[in-house]
Design an enzyme around this catalytic site. Structure first.
Site, PDB file in Angstrom:
ATOM      1  NE  ARG A   1      25.541  81.560  20.233  1.00  0.00           N
ATOM      2  CZ  ARG A   1      24.859  80.432  20.423  1.00  0.00           C
ATOM      3  NH1 ARG A   1      25.112  79.381  19.672  1.00  0.00           N
ATOM      4  NH2 ARG A   1      23.914  80.354  21.333  1.00  0.00           N
TER       5      ARG A   1
ATOM      6  CD  GLU B   1      16.089  77.870  25.804  1.00  0.00           C
ATOM      7  OE1 GLU B   1      16.435  78.695  24.962  1.00  0.00           O
ATOM      8  OE2 GLU B   1      16.685  77.726  26.875  1.00  0.00           O
TER       9      GLU B   1
END
Length: 182
Positions: free
Chosen positions: A62, A99
Protein backbone atom coordinates in the site's frame (compact mmCIF):
# COMPACT_ATOMS: atom_id res chain seq x y z
CA UNK A 1 -13.56 16.55 0.79
CA UNK A 2 -12.66 16.90 4.44
CA UNK A 3 -10.46 14.58 6.51
CA UNK A 4 -13.69 13.28 8.09
CA UNK A 5 -14.98 12.40 4.62
CA UNK A 6 -11.76 10.51 3.90
CA UNK A 7 -11.89 8.71 7.24
CA UNK A 8 -15.47 7.71 6.46
CA UNK A 9 -14.20 5.82 3.40
CA UNK A 10 -11.86 3.62 5.45
CA UNK A 11 -13.14 0.14 6.26
CA UNK A 12 -12.09 -1.67 9.44
CA UNK A 13 -11.72 -5.42 9.12
CA UNK A 14 -11.52 -7.15 12.51
CA UNK A 15 -9.22 -10.11 13.11
CA UNK A 16 -7.21 -9.68 9.92
CA UNK A 17 -4.55 -10.90 9.32
CA UNK A 18 -4.80 -12.59 12.73
CA UNK A 19 -7.11 -12.55 15.76
CA UNK A 20 -7.01 -9.28 17.68
CA UNK A 21 -5.66 -7.21 14.76
CA UNK A 22 -7.90 -4.68 13.05
CA UNK A 23 -6.90 -4.10 9.42
CA UNK A 24 -7.75 -0.68 8.00
CA UNK A 25 -8.71 -1.15 4.36
CA UNK A 26 -8.05 1.89 2.15
CA UNK A 27 -9.57 0.33 -0.98
CA UNK A 28 -12.86 2.32 -0.77
CA UNK A 29 -10.86 5.56 -0.51
CA UNK A 30 -8.66 4.60 -3.46
CA UNK A 31 -11.64 3.81 -5.66
CA UNK A 32 -13.07 7.31 -5.21
CA UNK A 33 -11.17 9.72 -7.52
CA UNK A 34 -11.98 12.81 -5.44
CA UNK A 35 -10.88 11.07 -2.24
CA UNK A 36 -7.68 9.81 -3.82
CA UNK A 37 -6.84 13.32 -5.06
CA UNK A 38 -7.69 14.88 -1.69
CA UNK A 39 -5.57 12.33 0.18
CA UNK A 40 -2.60 12.72 -2.17
CA UNK A 41 -2.79 16.52 -2.06
CA UNK A 42 -3.15 16.48 1.72
CA UNK A 43 -0.13 14.27 2.31
CA UNK A 44 1.88 16.30 -0.23
CA UNK A 45 1.01 19.53 1.61
CA UNK A 46 2.23 18.03 4.89
CA UNK A 47 5.36 16.62 3.23
CA UNK A 48 6.31 19.99 1.75
CA UNK A 49 6.73 21.32 5.30
CA UNK A 50 9.66 18.90 5.69
CA UNK A 51 11.77 20.64 3.06
CA UNK A 52 12.92 19.36 -0.32
CA UNK A 53 12.64 15.66 -1.07
CA UNK A 54 14.65 13.84 -3.74
CA UNK A 55 12.93 10.46 -3.42
CA UNK A 56 9.82 8.94 -1.94
CA UNK A 57 10.34 5.40 -0.63
CA UNK A 58 7.10 3.40 -0.41
CA UNK A 59 6.73 0.17 1.54
CA UNK A 60 5.10 -2.75 -0.30
CA UNK A 61 2.26 -2.83 -1.10
CA UNK A 62 0.00 0.00 0.00
CA UNK A 63 3.00 2.31 0.36
CA UNK A 64 3.37 1.98 -3.42
CA UNK A 65 -0.22 3.12 -3.93
CA UNK A 66 0.18 6.11 -1.62
CA UNK A 67 3.82 6.86 -2.48
CA UNK A 68 3.81 6.91 -6.26
CA UNK A 69 1.28 9.72 -6.75
CA UNK A 70 2.89 11.52 -3.81
CA UNK A 71 6.29 11.36 -5.53
CA UNK A 72 4.74 12.90 -8.65
CA UNK A 73 3.08 15.64 -6.60
CA UNK A 74 6.42 16.45 -4.93
CA UNK A 75 8.47 16.28 -8.14
CA UNK A 76 10.50 13.43 -6.67
CA UNK A 77 11.50 9.95 -7.80
CA UNK A 78 10.04 6.78 -6.28
CA UNK A 79 11.87 3.87 -4.63
CA UNK A 80 9.97 0.64 -3.94
CA UNK A 81 10.80 -1.07 -0.65
CA UNK A 82 9.75 -4.64 -1.37
CA UNK A 83 9.21 -7.88 0.44
CA UNK A 84 12.22 -10.19 0.39
CA UNK A 85 12.98 -11.91 -2.90
CA UNK A 86 10.85 -9.69 -5.16
CA UNK A 87 13.52 -7.41 -6.64
CA UNK A 88 15.56 -8.51 -9.67
CA UNK A 89 18.84 -6.74 -8.82
CA UNK A 90 21.34 -6.84 -5.96
CA UNK A 91 19.61 -5.77 -2.78
CA UNK A 92 20.11 -4.56 0.76
CA UNK A 93 17.68 -6.01 3.29
CA UNK A 94 16.26 -5.01 6.64
CA UNK A 95 14.49 -7.43 8.99
CA UNK A 96 11.88 -6.24 11.49
CA UNK A 97 9.10 -7.44 13.79
CA UNK A 98 5.41 -6.96 13.18
CA UNK A 99 2.65 -7.18 15.76
CA UNK A 100 1.81 -10.56 14.19
CA UNK A 101 5.20 -11.92 13.05
CA UNK A 102 8.52 -11.17 11.38
CA UNK A 103 9.21 -9.65 7.96
CA UNK A 104 12.01 -8.42 5.70
CA UNK A 105 12.04 -5.52 3.24
CA UNK A 106 14.61 -4.93 0.53
CA UNK A 107 15.69 -2.24 -1.90
CA UNK A 108 18.11 -2.28 -4.80
CA UNK A 109 21.57 -1.48 -3.51
CA UNK A 110 21.79 1.51 -5.86
CA UNK A 111 18.25 2.83 -5.28
CA UNK A 112 19.23 5.76 -3.06
CA UNK A 113 22.16 8.00 -4.02
CA UNK A 114 24.37 9.02 -1.10
CA UNK A 115 22.91 12.01 0.71
CA UNK A 116 19.55 11.91 -1.09
CA UNK A 117 16.70 13.28 1.02
CA UNK A 118 14.10 10.53 1.22
CA UNK A 119 10.51 10.65 2.44
CA UNK A 120 9.46 7.21 3.72
CA UNK A 121 5.76 6.58 3.01
CA UNK A 122 3.19 3.96 3.89
CA UNK A 123 -0.57 3.87 4.24
CA UNK A 124 -0.64 3.45 8.02
CA UNK A 125 1.54 4.09 11.03
CA UNK A 126 0.46 1.53 13.61
CA UNK A 127 3.10 0.01 15.91
CA UNK A 128 5.98 1.62 13.98
CA UNK A 129 8.02 -1.49 13.17
CA UNK A 130 7.62 -1.36 9.40
CA UNK A 131 8.27 2.38 9.22
CA UNK A 132 11.33 2.09 11.48
CA UNK A 133 12.71 -0.68 9.25
CA UNK A 134 12.08 1.41 6.13
CA UNK A 135 13.95 4.37 7.64
CA UNK A 136 16.82 2.11 8.70
CA UNK A 137 17.01 0.68 5.18
CA UNK A 138 17.11 4.16 3.60
CA UNK A 139 19.89 5.15 6.00
CA UNK A 140 21.87 1.96 5.27
CA UNK A 141 21.63 2.80 1.56
CA UNK A 142 23.23 6.19 2.23
CA UNK A 143 20.12 8.36 2.18
CA UNK A 144 18.96 10.93 4.67
CA UNK A 145 15.45 10.38 6.02
CA UNK A 146 13.72 13.71 5.40
CA UNK A 147 10.67 12.42 7.23
CA UNK A 148 7.99 9.77 7.27
CA UNK A 149 4.49 10.32 5.88
CA UNK A 150 1.31 8.31 6.25
CA UNK A 151 -2.26 8.41 5.05
CA UNK A 152 -3.41 7.42 8.53
CA UNK A 153 -1.99 6.92 11.99
CA UNK A 154 -3.31 4.85 14.88
CA UNK A 155 -1.91 6.99 17.74
CA UNK A 156 -3.03 4.62 20.50
CA UNK A 157 -0.54 2.00 19.24
CA UNK A 158 2.49 4.24 19.81
CA UNK A 159 4.10 3.85 16.40
CA UNK A 160 5.36 7.42 16.25
CA UNK A 161 7.43 6.86 19.41
CA UNK A 162 8.84 3.56 18.09
CA UNK A 163 9.66 5.12 14.73
CA UNK A 164 11.47 8.08 16.25
CA UNK A 165 13.35 5.90 18.73
CA UNK A 166 14.67 3.78 15.85
CA UNK A 167 15.16 6.40 13.12
CA UNK A 168 16.10 9.39 15.27
CA UNK A 169 14.13 11.77 17.45
CA UNK A 170 14.58 14.52 14.86
CA UNK A 171 12.86 12.57 12.06
CA UNK A 172 9.60 14.41 11.32
CA UNK A 173 6.46 12.31 11.11
CA UNK A 174 3.30 13.49 9.34
CA UNK A 175 -0.03 11.76 8.92
CA UNK A 176 -3.18 12.98 7.21
CA UNK A 177 -5.70 11.11 9.37
CA UNK A 178 -5.80 9.97 12.98
CA UNK A 179 -7.76 6.72 13.29
CA UNK A 180 -8.82 4.79 16.37
CA UNK A 181 -7.16 1.35 16.60
CA UNK A 182 -10.46 -0.42 16.00
Amino acid sequence: MTPADLAGLLRSVPDHPSPGITFWDITPLLSDPAALRTATDGIAELARTLGPVDLVAGVEARGFVVGTPLALALGAGFVPLRKAGKLPWRTVRQAYSLEYGEAVIEAHEDAVPAGARVLVVDDVLATGGTAAAACALVQRLGGTVAGAGFLMELPALGGRTVLRAAAGEDVPVVSLLQVPPG
